[in-house]
Design an enzyme around this catalytic site. Sequence first.
Site, PDB file in Angstrom:
ATOM      1  N   LYS A  45       0.845  -1.206   0.000  1.00  0.00           N
ATOM      2  CA  LYS A  45       0.000   0.000   0.000  1.00  0.00           C
ATOM      3  C   LYS A  45       0.881   1.258   0.000  1.00  0.00           C
ATOM      4  O   LYS A  45       1.912   1.291   0.667  1.00  0.00           O
ATOM      5  CB  LYS A  45      -0.901  -0.019   1.245  1.00  0.00           C
ATOM      6  N   CYS A 128      -2.214  10.179  -6.400  1.00  0.00           N
ATOM      7  CA  CYS A 128      -3.386   9.885  -5.564  1.00  0.00           C
ATOM      8  C   CYS A 128      -4.355  11.075  -5.617  1.00  0.00           C
ATOM      9  O   CYS A 128      -3.979  12.196  -5.292  1.00  0.00           O
ATOM     10  CB  CYS A 128      -2.972   9.614  -4.119  1.00  0.00           C
TER      11      CYS A 128
END
Length: 307
Positions: A45, A128
Amino acid sequence: MADLSVKMAGMDFRSCIFNAAGPKDVTLKELETIGASRSAAITMKSCTKEPRQGNEEPRYYALDMGSINSMGLPNLGYKEYVKFPSLLKSFGKPVIASVSGLCLEDNIQILEAFNDSEVSAIELNLSCPNIKGKPQIGYDFAQMDEVLKEALRISKKPMGVKLPPYFDFIHFEEASGILKRRKPAFVSCINSIGNALVIDAEKEAPVIKPKGGFGGLGGAYIKYTALANVRKFYEMIEMPIIGVGGISSGKDAFEFILAGASAVQIGTAFMEEGPMIFGRVHDELASFMARKGYTRLDDFRGRLKQA
Ligand code: SIN
């Protein structure tokens, strides 16, 4: 039997199919599940300097053909992910850290820490869309250039970059210019298509809560944008490209490799189907190749014909 192995950025991958940073890769237990699966690598992650709870729930919603998410980088903080590669060694596959510091100083500190770890490679996440007040660096070319320059100076690991989707040829040219100048070890494209809005008509409300319901669109909805990004970068830069966005079958993987990808990552479909997906996509790709008479990925990589 078709050979799906890949050498890329100094790493050997048993196959070209592995997990994307994001779904089910936060904890050591989840990473061990990926290690035990037929995923050819273990991608962790995206991590930040401090641990993060992420955005408020609901923040992920499965759709008919994909997903919308505004997770907000929930992760354990980089200090945990620096330890994990040595704990995942027994799986005998590359472990890739995804780094998503909230500022350049954070990225530098995180990359320095990974230098002393057993991680195989770094994917620097410049895309992101879900952090409030933090625009995607991949859409700010001056900042992208600066961050890549510094990050590549600091990192002693093979370091690639995860890009947002681009939609205009002038932006492909700008991004390609930076990539040619800075020379990351690989490029992963694409991250989710940022700031989509999915509405539940019955509830008369968005399906996710953060940012007024705006979140990253993933899965089959974005496959054709992802393919276009892989193809454009394949035409414009000479470095390995990892295709990600809407891959859930061997035929999808075949299309990405035909467009020029060296490998593919699976995100939403792994979230929905679980770890068996890696073996299924592998076997489907091998059968598809066999039907076409291809024995290696290089037999067709990038060889998209004219319509
Ligand atoms: C998230 O955690 O918000 C998703 C990560 C990403 O889109 O890079």
